[in-house]
Design a protein around this motif. Structure first.
Motif, short mmCIF file in Angstrom:
data_model
loop_
_atom_site.label_atom_id
_atom_site.label_comp_id
_atom_site.label_asym_id
_atom_site.label_seq_id
_atom_site.Cartn_x
_atom_site.Cartn_y
_atom_site.Cartn_z
N HIS A 40 -3.70 5.49 -5.53
CA HIS A 40 -2.56 6.40 -5.68
C HIS A 40 -1.24 5.74 -5.25
CE1 HIS A 40 -4.85 9.80 -7.03
NE2 HIS A 40 -5.67 9.68 -6.01
N LEU A 41 -1.30 4.98 -4.18
CA LEU A 41 -0.09 4.27 -3.75
C LEU A 41 0.34 3.26 -4.81
CD1 LEU A 41 -0.97 3.79 0.02
CD2 LEU A 41 0.78 5.33 -0.94
N ASN A 43 -0.12 3.58 -8.02
CA ASN A 43 0.50 4.36 -9.10
C ASN A 43 1.93 4.75 -8.74
OD1 ASN A 43 -1.66 4.27 -10.89
ND2 ASN A 43 -2.60 6.10 -10.03
N LEU A 44 2.15 5.15 -7.50
CA LEU A 44 3.50 5.51 -7.07
C LEU A 44 4.42 4.28 -7.09
CD1 LEU A 44 2.57 7.92 -4.16
CD2 LEU A 44 3.70 8.54 -6.32
N GLU A 45 3.88 3.15 -6.66
CA GLU A 45 4.65 1.89 -6.69
C GLU A 45 5.05 1.56 -8.14
OE1 GLU A 45 5.99 -1.78 -4.67
OE2 GLU A 45 5.42 0.18 -3.92
N ARG A 46 4.11 1.75 -9.06
CA ARG A 46 4.39 1.50 -10.48
C ARG A 46 5.48 2.45 -11.00
NH1 ARG A 46 2.72 4.25 -14.49
NH2 ARG A 46 1.00 5.19 -13.35
N LEU A 47 5.40 3.73 -10.64
CA LEU A 47 6.42 4.69 -11.05
C LEU A 47 7.81 4.29 -10.56
CD1 LEU A 47 4.71 8.15 -10.52
CD2 LEU A 47 5.51 7.20 -12.68
N LEU A 48 7.87 3.85 -9.31
CA LEU A 48 9.16 3.40 -8.77
C LEU A 48 9.71 2.24 -9.58
CD1 LEU A 48 8.73 3.41 -4.89
CD2 LEU A 48 10.43 4.65 -6.21
N LYS A 49 8.85 1.28 -9.87
CA LYS A 49 9.29 0.11 -10.62
C LYS A 49 9.74 0.48 -12.03
CE LYS A 49 7.93 -4.59 -11.71
NZ LYS A 49 6.91 -5.61 -11.57
N TYR A 92 2.83 -2.32 -0.58
CA TYR A 92 3.65 -1.55 -1.52
C TYR A 92 5.12 -1.62 -1.10
CZ TYR A 92 -1.08 -0.07 -2.22
OH TYR A 92 -2.44 -0.10 -2.42
N PRO A 93 5.77 -2.75 -1.38
CA PRO A 93 7.15 -2.94 -0.92
C PRO A 93 8.13 -1.93 -1.50
CG PRO A 93 6.50 -4.70 -2.43
CD PRO A 93 5.28 -3.90 -2.13
#
Length: 115
Positions: A40-41, A43-49, A92-93
């Protein structure tokens, strides 16, 4: 929800499964730490990017999504739940930067300076 359920099983109807059953709780937390949360983290990292703005919804400024997500991310990194590593966000930077960005907003800084 899985993390909260593992911390407060009786509230969610899992008292018999997890309360007073350290082995089951340990299994659940291991799965959360090694599979569920990283997925899940990620996926959230991908959304941010993909959003390109540094905010979860891809908007120029923060939305309610950011204000809901950031305290949860902070909670994860505080060691509030046994079995979840406190360094879980290191991989997850983008999420770590989101936390810093939101906490640096003048209104947020002012609010916490009064606390």
């Amino acid at each position: 929800a899985g993390l909260t359920v593992s911390k407060y099983p009786a509230r969610y109807g899992f008292g018999g499964l997890l309360e007073d059953n350290a082995a089951n709780t340990k299994l659940v937390r291991e799965a959360l730490a090694t599979d569920t949360l990283p997925r899940h983290l990620g996926n959230l990292e991908r959304l941010l990017k993909e959003g390109g703005t540094g905010y979860i919804a891809g908007t120029p400024g923060p939305t309610v999504a950011d204000f809901v997500l950031v305290p949860r991310l902070q909670w994860l990194g505080q060691g509030a739940v046994e079995g979840i590593p406190t360094d879980i966000l290191v991989a997850y930077p983008g999420l770590s930067a989101l936390v810093a960005r939101l906490m640096a907003l003048p209104a947020i800084k002012a609010y916490y300076s009064r606390a």
